[in-house]
Design a protein around this motif. Structure first.
Motif, short mmCIF file in Angstrom:
data_model
loop_
_atom_site.label_atom_id
_atom_site.label_comp_id
_atom_site.label_asym_id
_atom_site.label_seq_id
_atom_site.Cartn_x
_atom_site.Cartn_y
_atom_site.Cartn_z
N LEU A 24 0.84 -1.12 0.05
CA LEU A 24 0.07 0.09 -0.06
C LEU A 24 1.09 1.21 0.04
O LEU A 24 1.73 1.42 0.88
N ILE A 25 0.67 1.93 -1.02
CA ILE A 25 1.48 3.38 -0.95
C ILE A 25 0.67 4.55 -0.71
O ILE A 25 -0.60 4.81 -1.22
N GLY A 26 1.16 4.96 0.41
CA GLY A 26 0.37 5.97 1.09
C GLY A 26 -0.67 5.64 2.13
O GLY A 26 -1.33 4.95 2.35
N TYR A 27 -0.60 6.50 3.23
CA TYR A 27 -1.18 6.27 4.70
C TYR A 27 -1.86 7.41 5.26
O TYR A 27 -1.95 7.42 6.27
N GLY A 28 -2.42 8.12 4.42
CA GLY A 28 -3.13 9.03 4.82
C GLY A 28 -4.68 8.70 4.79
O GLY A 28 -4.93 7.77 5.12
N ALA A 30 -6.96 8.22 2.46
CA ALA A 30 -7.53 7.07 1.73
C ALA A 30 -6.77 5.90 2.02
O ALA A 30 -7.49 4.96 2.28
N GLY A 31 -5.43 5.92 2.45
CA GLY A 31 -4.70 4.75 2.84
C GLY A 31 -5.24 4.03 4.09
O GLY A 31 -5.26 2.98 4.42
N SER A 32 -5.29 4.98 4.97
CA SER A 32 -5.36 4.27 6.47
C SER A 32 -6.78 4.06 6.74
O SER A 32 -7.14 3.15 7.57
N VAL A 33 -7.98 4.99 6.23
CA VAL A 33 -9.21 5.03 6.38
C VAL A 33 -10.01 3.70 5.72
O VAL A 33 -10.77 3.12 5.92
N PHE A 34 -9.49 3.86 4.45
CA PHE A 34 -10.27 2.90 3.13
C PHE A 34 -9.40 1.66 3.18
O PHE A 34 -9.77 0.69 3.19
N HIS A 35 -8.18 1.90 2.46
CA HIS A 35 -7.65 0.71 1.81
C HIS A 35 -7.02 -0.12 2.78
O HIS A 35 -7.30 -1.33 2.52
N ALA A 36 -6.24 0.08 3.64
CA ALA A 36 -5.80 -0.71 4.79
C ALA A 36 -6.72 -1.65 5.33
O ALA A 36 -6.61 -2.83 5.45
N PRO A 37 -7.81 -1.18 6.05
CA PRO A 37 -8.83 -1.88 6.53
C PRO A 37 -9.48 -2.84 5.67
O PRO A 37 -9.73 -3.91 6.17
N LEU A 38 -9.97 -2.39 4.65
CA LEU A 38 -10.50 -3.28 3.57
C LEU A 38 -9.51 -4.44 3.11
O LEU A 38 -10.13 -5.55 3.01
N THR A 52 5.10 4.74 3.58
CA THR A 52 4.80 6.38 3.98
C THR A 52 6.18 7.05 4.72
O THR A 52 6.93 6.13 5.22
N ALA A 53 6.49 8.05 4.20
CA ALA A 53 7.75 8.69 4.54
C ALA A 53 7.69 9.26 5.81
O ALA A 53 8.79 9.61 6.66
N ARG A 54 6.59 9.37 6.60
CA ARG A 54 6.38 10.06 7.75
C ARG A 54 6.54 8.99 9.00
O ARG A 54 5.59 8.09 9.24
N PRO A 55 7.52 9.35 9.90
CA PRO A 55 7.65 8.34 10.88
C PRO A 55 6.53 8.15 11.95
O PRO A 55 6.06 6.88 12.05
N GLU A 56 5.57 9.00 12.17
CA GLU A 56 4.45 8.86 12.93
C GLU A 56 3.22 8.18 12.19
O GLU A 56 2.59 7.31 12.82
N ARG A 57 3.19 8.02 10.89
CA ARG A 57 2.29 7.33 10.13
C ARG A 57 2.86 5.93 10.13
O ARG A 57 2.19 4.87 10.10
N ALA A 90 -2.69 4.97 -3.09
CA ALA A 90 -3.40 5.77 -2.04
C ALA A 90 -2.80 7.15 -1.66
O ALA A 90 -3.14 7.54 -0.89
N SER A 91 -1.93 7.64 -2.87
CA SER A 91 -1.01 8.74 -2.52
C SER A 91 -1.77 9.73 -3.22
O SER A 91 -2.84 9.55 -4.07
N PRO A 92 -1.14 10.91 -3.17
CA PRO A 92 -1.92 12.18 -3.77
C PRO A 92 -2.33 12.01 -5.27
O PRO A 92 -1.36 11.13 -6.36
N ASN A 93 -3.20 12.57 -5.88
CA ASN A 93 -3.62 12.32 -7.53
C ASN A 93 -2.35 12.43 -8.35
O ASN A 93 -2.49 11.58 -9.50
N ARG A 94 -1.52 13.37 -7.97
CA ARG A 94 -0.66 13.63 -9.11
C ARG A 94 0.37 12.67 -9.32
O ARG A 94 1.15 12.67 -10.22
N THR A 95 0.81 11.55 -8.24
CA THR A 95 1.50 10.60 -8.35
C THR A 95 0.63 9.32 -8.70
O THR A 95 1.33 8.54 -9.07
N HIS A 96 -0.56 9.45 -9.29
CA HIS A 96 -1.22 8.15 -9.57
C HIS A 96 -0.45 7.53 -10.79
O HIS A 96 -0.25 6.20 -10.94
N VAL A 97 -0.34 8.31 -11.67
CA VAL A 97 0.37 7.69 -13.26
C VAL A 97 1.48 7.25 -13.11
O VAL A 97 1.83 6.20 -13.64
N PRO A 98 2.27 8.17 -12.48
CA PRO A 98 3.86 7.70 -12.64
C PRO A 98 4.18 6.30 -11.63
O PRO A 98 4.87 5.58 -12.00
#
Length: 375
Positions: A24-28, A30-38, A52-57, A90-98
């Motif tokens: 899972l790429i992204g734990y904001g 979308a990632g934490s509330v929707f994708h991870a639990p599902l 996720t680059a953020r240590p707290e996440r 599940a990262s920001p929209n601008r990153t979806h395609v790359p």
């Protein structure tokens, strides 16, 4: 893709034993509330790695899923592609395609949170790449499994409304102050604003119910002080079948309208309120846990069907709402990976939605009706 049916070619099934491993790429949100639990609640899938680059996440993710591995960059994930069967973006929209392109080129099937891309052409390019590599590509359109949409799909399929003439659908909110962040950025590269956010769901549902669109008219405004991206948008679609869809996405609605008002030749269906699954996920509830049945709403929230009367004055008959079923998306992804069959939302369907959104953006900018095109 089959040029006659438009369906993806059958892929080689994944035959490995044990659960399929998911990155899972992204734990904001979308990632934490929707994708991870599902993903974690889906039989046959293993939430293996979170990026996720953020240590707290990273700590939050490991606290929620103790067996989970976390890495700080997508490069680390791609370098370990042999350890995974599927990547969820599940990262920001601008990153979806790359990011989707990088995962596919690394030999990994991909689920991308909506919108799949900024343009239909980009979605088609990703779809072609996935088919060339014999990999799965799907867009996360969870609102197809909203309780009210499942109920409406059943009613339309059973012909209870007669011939549907007008489909009204709303995602309206009252948020008079912008929250900030990339979703409300005015930078076109961020692909922010409600047209591409809630509009992705609205258009996908309309196309799923009533098929291709021949013309699009849209009004898109930035109303709130300090806002940069559209926060009050309306779309009028004409389907090839003759059905007209009127769709609203707004953060500035002081009085909320019905979620659905669907008018047919013999009856209409009106439904207020939102599916309860998002609220449950935000509260930390998980499918299959606890004594409360997942996705079920109170009888007081049921929609009504009838003719010649207002549901607000008690007219019509209450229609039991189908249980919402977000878990069905990843269950279908798991089956598609195992069987080589099509995913629940195809790249071609995502491209069709984006073609309508692009036409809506042109329509609003140029104050004219636009015909959507797929290349």
């Amino acid at each position: 893709m089959d040029r006659i049916t438009g369906t993806p070619r059958k892929r080689p099934p994944l035959t490995r034993s044990g659960p399929l491993r998911v990155g899972l790429i992204g734990y904001g949100l979308a990632g934490s509330v929707f994708h991870a639990p599902l993903v974690a609640s889906t039989a046959g899938l293993d939430l293996h790695t979170v990026v996720t680059a953020r240590p707290e996440r990273q700590r939050e993710a490991r606290d929620a899923y103790p067996e989970l591995r976390t890495v700080a960059s997508t490069d680390e994930l791609i370098a370990q592609a042999d350890d995974l069967d599927l990547v969820v973006i599940a990262s920001p929209n601008r990153t979806h395609v790359p990011l989707a392109r990088a995962a596919l080129e690394a030999g990994l099937s991909v689920v991308v949170d909506k919108p799949l891309a900024a343009t239909a052409a980009e979605a088609q390019e990703l779809t072609a790449l996935a088919e060339e590599r014999e990999l799965l590509l799907s867009a996360f359109q969870n609102r197809r499994w909203d309780n009210d949409f499942l109920t409406l799909t059943r009613l339309v399929g059973e012909g209870v409304l007669g011939d549907v003439q007008r489909f009204e659908s709303r995602y309206e909110r009252w948020r008079p102050r912008p929250k900030g962040g990339w979703r409300e950025s005015g930078d076109p590269a961020e692909i922010g604003g409600l047209l591409y956010d809630l509009g992705s769901h609205l258009v996908d549902q309309a196309l799923t119910l009533f098929g291709p669109v021949t013309s699009v008219y849209a009004e898109s405004d930035v109303r709130r002080p300090g806002a940069e991206a559209d926060d009050d948008t309306f779309l009028a679609l004409t389907h090839a079948t003759g059905v007209r869809s009127h769709l609203w996405a707004s953060a500035t609605t002081a009085q909320l309208g019905p979620r659905f008002r669907v008018l047919g030749s013999t009856a209409g269906y009106v439904k207020y309120g939102l599916d309860p699954q998002e609220a449950a996920l935000r509260e930390g509830r998980r499918p299959g846990q606890g004594s409360t049945e997942w996705g079920v709403e109170a009888e007081s929230a049921w929609g009504r069907i009838g003719s010649g009367e207002s549901p607000l004055s008690g007219g019509g008959e209450a229609v039991p709402t189908e249980p919402g079923n977000y878990p069905a998306f990843y269950a279908a992804i798991e089956r598609a990976l195992r069987s080589g069959g099509p995913p629940p939302v195809t790249g071609a369907q995502a491209a069709a939605t984006l073609a309508v959104l692009e036409a809506a953006r042109r329509s609003a900018a140029e104050s004219r009706t636009v015909t959507p095109h797929l290349h």
